[in-house]
Design a protein around this motif. Structure first.
Motif, PDB file in Angstrom:
ATOM      1  N   ASP A   1       1.248  -0.888  -0.044  1.00 52.32           N
ATOM      2  CA  ASP A   1      -0.049   0.197   0.372  1.00 52.32           C
ATOM      3  C   ASP A   1       1.107   0.980   0.598  1.00 52.32           C
ATOM      4  OD1 ASP A   1      -2.396  -1.413   0.065  1.00 52.32           O
ATOM      5  OD2 ASP A   1      -1.840  -2.017   2.125  1.00 52.32           O
ATOM      6  N   GLN A   2       0.890   2.246  -0.859  1.00 51.02           N
ATOM      7  CA  GLN A   2       1.583   3.140  -1.244  1.00 51.02           C
ATOM      8  C   GLN A   2       1.307   4.244  -0.211  1.00 51.02           C
ATOM      9  OE1 GLN A   2       4.555   3.094  -2.538  1.00 51.02           O
ATOM     10  NE2 GLN A   2       3.647   0.442  -2.901  1.00 51.02           N
ATOM     11  N   LYS A   3       1.607   5.150   0.188  1.00 51.23           N
ATOM     12  CA  LYS A   3       1.339   6.416   1.209  1.00 51.23           C
ATOM     13  C   LYS A   3       0.617   7.536   0.567  1.00 51.23           C
ATOM     14  CE  LYS A   3       5.974   6.348   3.185  1.00 51.23           C
ATOM     15  NZ  LYS A   3       7.641   7.538   3.201  1.00 51.23           N
ATOM     16  N   LYS A   4      -0.821   7.671   0.924  1.00 51.77           N
ATOM     17  CA  LYS A   4      -1.089   8.489   1.287  1.00 51.77           C
ATOM     18  C   LYS A   4      -2.683   8.090   0.335  1.00 51.77           C
ATOM     19  CE  LYS A   4      -0.508  11.388   4.459  1.00 51.77           C
ATOM     20  NZ  LYS A   4      -0.313  13.067   3.949  1.00 51.77           N
ATOM     21  N   CYS A   5      -2.172   6.598   0.076  1.00 52.66           N
ATOM     22  CA  CYS A   5      -3.111   5.973  -0.698  1.00 52.66           C
ATOM     23  C   CYS A   5      -4.497   5.656  -0.968  1.00 52.66           C
ATOM     24  CB  CYS A   5      -2.634   5.386  -1.926  1.00 52.66           C
ATOM     25  SG  CYS A   5      -2.202   4.981  -3.347  1.00 52.66           S
ATOM     26  N   TYR A   6      -5.913   6.205  -0.388  1.00 53.90           N
ATOM     27  CA  TYR A   6      -6.951   5.908   0.501  1.00 53.90           C
ATOM     28  C   TYR A   6      -7.466   4.801  -0.853  1.00 53.90           C
ATOM     29  CZ  TYR A   6      -5.002   8.565   3.681  1.00 53.90           C
ATOM     30  OH  TYR A   6      -3.675   9.389   4.291  1.00 53.90           O
ATOM     31  N   MET A   7      -8.238   5.884  -2.354  1.00 51.78           N
ATOM     32  CA  MET A   7      -9.037   4.212  -3.210  1.00 51.78           C
ATOM     33  C   MET A   7      -8.332   3.230  -3.988  1.00 51.78           C
ATOM     34  SD  MET A   7      -9.699   8.355  -4.844  1.00 51.78           S
ATOM     35  CE  MET A   7     -11.234   7.565  -5.716  1.00 51.78           C
ATOM     36  N   TYR A   8      -9.376   2.622  -4.569  1.00 55.41           N
ATOM     37  CA  TYR A   8      -8.975   1.639  -5.487  1.00 55.41           C
ATOM     38  C   TYR A   8      -8.137   1.972  -6.528  1.00 55.41           C
ATOM     39  CZ  TYR A   8      -9.461  -3.569  -6.867  1.00 55.41           C
ATOM     40  OH  TYR A   8      -9.397  -4.163  -7.122  1.00 55.41           O
ATOM     41  N   GLY A   9      -6.908   1.188  -6.444  1.00 55.00           N
ATOM     42  CA  GLY A   9      -6.230   1.518  -7.004  1.00 55.00           C
ATOM     43  C   GLY A   9      -5.046   1.961  -7.668  1.00 55.00           C
ATOM     44  N   CYS A  10      -4.954   3.061  -6.676  1.00 51.14           N
ATOM     45  CA  CYS A  10      -3.682   4.226  -6.668  1.00 51.14           C
ATOM     46  C   CYS A  10      -2.788   3.987  -5.959  1.00 51.14           C
ATOM     47  CB  CYS A  10      -4.931   4.760  -5.583  1.00 51.14           C
ATOM     48  SG  CYS A  10      -3.529   6.543  -4.673  1.00 51.14           S
ATOM     49  N   SER A  11      -2.494   2.795  -5.109  1.00 51.24           N
ATOM     50  CA  SER A  11      -1.240   1.934  -5.339  1.00 51.24           C
ATOM     51  C   SER A  11      -1.357   1.517  -6.524  1.00 51.24           C
ATOM     52  CB  SER A  11      -0.419   1.309  -4.461  1.00 51.24           C
ATOM     53  OG  SER A  11      -1.138   1.416  -2.828  1.00 51.24           O
ATOM     54  N   HIS A  12      -1.706   1.169  -7.499  1.00 48.73           N
ATOM     55  CA  HIS A  12      -1.282  -0.100  -8.598  1.00 48.73           C
ATOM     56  C   HIS A  12      -1.384   1.676  -9.541  1.00 48.73           C
ATOM     57  CE1 HIS A  12      -1.402  -2.675 -12.487  1.00 48.73           C
ATOM     58  NE2 HIS A  12      -2.399  -2.462 -12.299  1.00 48.73           N
ATOM     59  N   LYS A  13      -1.737   2.507  -9.866  1.00 51.85           N
ATOM     60  CA  LYS A  13      -0.764   3.852 -10.620  1.00 51.85           C
ATOM     61  C   LYS A  13      -0.246   4.095  -9.860  1.00 51.85           C
ATOM     62  CE  LYS A  13      -3.127   8.496 -11.727  1.00 51.85           C
ATOM     63  NZ  LYS A  13      -1.427   8.400 -11.453  1.00 51.85           N
ATOM     64  N   ARG A  14       0.528   4.657  -8.486  1.00 48.51           N
ATOM     65  CA  ARG A  14       1.460   5.524  -8.117  1.00 48.51           C
ATOM     66  C   ARG A  14       3.132   4.417  -9.333  1.00 48.51           C
ATOM     67  NH1 ARG A  14       1.512   7.754  -3.361  1.00 48.51           N
ATOM     68  NH2 ARG A  14      -0.539   7.982  -3.707  1.00 48.51           N
ATOM     69  N   ALA A  15       2.581   3.386  -9.689  1.00 43.96           N
ATOM     70  CA  ALA A  15       4.278   3.040 -10.169  1.00 43.96           C
ATOM     71  C   ALA A  15       4.084   3.518 -11.861  1.00 43.96           C
ATOM     72  CB  ALA A  15       3.458   1.346 -10.494  1.00 43.96           C
ATOM     73  N   HIS A  16       3.420   4.205 -12.418  1.00 43.92           N
ATOM     74  CA  HIS A  16       4.110   4.794 -13.169  1.00 43.92           C
ATOM     75  C   HIS A  16       4.122   6.341 -12.861  1.00 43.92           C
ATOM     76  CE1 HIS A  16      -0.108   7.149 -14.125  1.00 43.92           C
ATOM     77  NE2 HIS A  16      -1.028   5.929 -14.333  1.00 43.92           N
ATOM     78  N   ASP A  17       3.675   7.296 -11.775  1.00 44.79           N
ATOM     79  CA  ASP A  17       4.315   8.057 -11.186  1.00 44.79           C
ATOM     80  C   ASP A  17       5.814   8.136 -11.082  1.00 44.79           C
ATOM     81  OD1 ASP A  17       1.576   9.179 -11.335  1.00 44.79           O
ATOM     82  OD2 ASP A  17       0.756   8.520  -9.352  1.00 44.79           O
ATOM     83  N   TYR A  18       6.351   7.482 -10.406  1.00 46.53           N
ATOM     84  CA  TYR A  18       6.920   6.737  -9.653  1.00 46.53           C
ATOM     85  C   TYR A  18       8.352   6.801 -10.321  1.00 46.53           C
ATOM     86  CZ  TYR A  18       5.793   5.149  -4.723  1.00 46.53           C
ATOM     87  OH  TYR A  18       5.402   5.216  -3.697  1.00 46.53           O
ATOM     88  N   PHE A  19       8.004   5.992 -11.719  1.00 47.57           N
ATOM     89  CA  PHE A  19       8.621   5.668 -12.390  1.00 47.57           C
ATOM     90  C   PHE A  19       8.786   7.418 -14.007  1.00 47.57           C
ATOM     91  CE2 PHE A  19       9.280   4.886 -17.201  1.00 47.57           C
ATOM     92  CZ  PHE A  19      10.395   3.895 -17.136  1.00 47.57           C
ATOM     93  N   ALA A  20       7.976   7.670 -14.224  1.00 57.04           N
ATOM     94  CA  ALA A  20       7.889   9.218 -14.836  1.00 57.04           C
ATOM     95  C   ALA A  20       9.327   9.623 -13.806  1.00 57.04           C
ATOM     96  CB  ALA A  20       6.864   9.503 -14.815  1.00 57.04           C
TER      97      ALA A  20
END
Length: 403
Positions: free
Chosen positions: A305-324
Motif C-alpha cells: 500500500d503506497q503512502k496517502k493512497c486511500y482509493m482502490y487502484g491508487c497504489s497500482h497507478k503510483r507505479a507509473h508516477d514513480y517511474f516518470a
C-alpha cells in the motif's frame, strides 16, 4: 388475429420511418442548397501531409477523454462492440511533443514522412486495462523522456562521465522516438478477463510493428525500451517472446497485472527472458504481483500500500508516477537489496550499497530491492545511508542524504 395486427403495426412503423428519413433528407438537401447559394466562393484547401497532421493530441485535458468513453460504452451496446484486436501507434519527438503522428505497420509512406529517426533511442509506452489513451501514464512518461532532449547532442560525452550506479543520470539526448501504443479500443472493455485473453494477440501486433521499424527504417532492437503498466507490462512481455530470436534492450514493467497471470507459467506471462533486461516496479499486491518479476524487482514502501493512497487502484497507478519521476528527478529513487522471508519479514542488506530504480538509461542489476518514498510529489528521497554518530541513547540513527 394477433399476427395480422402485428403485420399492420410493422407496416405502419415502416411507413413512418420512411417518411421521417425522406423529410430529413429533404431538410438536409434544402439546407445545403441554401448554404451553396449564400456561401462565398470555395477556397481550395491546402493538402496536408502526415507531418502537418495531428493524429493524437497528448496534453493534460481539463475534462474527460470523450474518445475513451465512446469506446467504453460501445462495449455495452449490442451488435456495435467488436472483438477484433486493434492497436495504434503514435510518434512524439522534441519538435512535436504534444501532437503525435500515427505510424502504421507496413505503411512505408507514413513512416517516411513521420520524422521517425532510427539514430535516436526508441521508447514505447503501453498503457493498461481501462486506461485512457490520453491518460497520465502516456502523457507523463512521454514528457519525462522528451525533457531530456537538447538541440545539440552531448549524450556521448555525458554518458562517459555519468557514474554507473552512484548518481542519477546526467545524460542528455538530441532526441527520442517516443511511441505511444494505444490499444484503448480493446482495453476499454470492462470484462478484464476477456481482455487479458487477448494479451498474446496484442503482443503479436506490437512485435510486428517493431519488425516493421527494423526492416523499413533501420531500427536496432537494442535501442528499444518497452514501458508497460499493468496489462501493458504483460503485453510487453508477450511482444518480447514473439520478437525472438531478437531481444529488446529493456522492459520496464510498472506494477505488472497479477490477476490471471500469477499462477501462469513463465511462457504465458512477463519473465526475465523477455528482454536483455527486465525491471519491475511493484506497488500493489491486489492488482499486481507479490513475488519478484524479472531480473530486478523494486518494492516501493514494501510494494503493498503506497503512502496517502486511500482509493482502490491508487497504489497500482503510483507505479507509473514513480517511474516518470525516475527519469527527471535530480535525487533519484535508491533501493536497498533485501531478502523477503515472508509478507511481514524483510531483511535489508544495507552493507551492499544502494541501487537506482528506473531512470534513463537503464542500469542492469539483479535481485530484489526495498525503496522508501515520500507521500506526495516529488516522491524521490535521494540516496540514503547510515551515518554513525553517538546519539544520547547510544543507538545509531538512519539519516537521509541527497545524492
Amino acid at each position: 388475429m394477433r399476427s395480422q395486427l402485428a403485420r399492420v403495426i410493422v407496416r405502419v412503423v415502416g411507413v413512418v420511418a420512411v417518411v421521417v428519413i425522406v423529410s430529413l433528407c429533404a431538410n438536409v438537401v434544402g439546407a445545403e442548397a441554401a448554404a451553396a447559394s449564400t456561401a462565398p466562393p470555395a477556397v481550395e484547401e491546402e493538402v496536408q501531409t502526415p507531418r502537418d497532421q495531428c493524429g493524437h493530441t497528448l496534453t493534460r485535458s481539463k475534462g474527460l477523454d470523450v474518445s475513451f468513453w465512446k469506446k467504453f460504452f460501445k462495449h455495452w451496446i449490442p451488435f456495435t462492440g467488436s472483438a477484433r484486436v486493434k492497436m495504434q501507434f503514435f510518434l512524439f519527438k522534441r519538435d512535436f511533443p504534444d501532437c503525435g503522428r500515427e505510424l502504421v505497420t507496413d505503411d512505408d509512406e507514413k513512416l517516411e514522412q513521420s520524422g521517425f529517426d532510427a539514430r535516436h533511442p526508441t521508447r514505447i509506452i503501453i498503457h493498461g486495462w481501462m486506461s485512457q489513451s490520453k491518460g497520465s501514464l502516456n502523457r507523463d512518461v512521454k514528457n519525462a523522456y522528451l525533457s531530456l532532449t537538447r538541440p545539440q547532442n552531448r549524450s556521448t560525452e555525458a554518458a562517459q562521465e555519468a557514474p554507473n550506479t552512484e548518481s542519477p543520470p546526467t545524460v542528455e539526448y538530441s532526441d527520442f522516438n517516443v511511441i505511444v501504443c494505444d490499444w484503448s479500443m480493446i482495453s476499454s472493455n470492462v470484462n478484464y478477463f476477456g481482455v487479458a485473453d487477448m494479451v498474446e494477440d496484442l503482443g503479436f501486433l506490437l512485435s510486428e510493428f517493431v519488425r516493421h521499424l527494423h526492416m523499413r527504417a533501420g531500427l536496432h532492437y537494442d535501442d528499444v525500451y518497452l514501458i508497460g503498466h499493468s496489462l501493458g507490462a504483460q503485453i510487453a512481455g508477450s511482444a518480447g517472446k514473439q520478437i525472438y530470436p531478437y531481444r529488446f534492450n529493456t522492459i520496464y514493467a510498472l506494477d505488472p497485472a497479477g490477476p490471471k497471470f500469477r499462477e501462469q507459467r513463465d511462457d504465458f506471462r512477463l519473465d526475465a527472458s523477455d528482454a536483455h533486461y527486465v525491471e519491475s516496479i511493484q506497488t500493489s499486491t491486489n492488482l499486481g504481483f507479490e513475488e519478484p518479476v524479472g531480473h530486478a524487482t523494486f518494492y516501493p514502501n514494501y510494494g503493498k500500500d503506497q503512502k496517502k493512497c486511500y482509493m482502490y487502484g491508487c497504489s497500482h497507478k503510483r507505479a507509473h508516477d514513480y517511474f516518470a519521476e525516475t527519469i527527471t528527478s535530480s535525487k533519484g529513487f535508491w533501493g536497498t537489496r533485501c531478502e523477503r522471508q515472508s509478507e511481514h519479514v524483510w531483511i535489508l542488506l544495507e552493507n551492499e550499497g544502494e541501487f537506482r530504480m528506473g531512470g534513463e538509461p537503464s542500469v542492469p542489476k539483479n535481485g530484489t530491492f526495498y525503496v522508501k518514498t515520500h507521500a506526495k510529489p516529488p516522491y524521490a528521497m535521494g540516496r540514503r545511508r547510515r551515518v554513525q554518530k553517538e546519539p544520547p541513547n547510544g543507538q545509531y540513527e538512519e539519516q537521509t542524504t541527497e545524492a
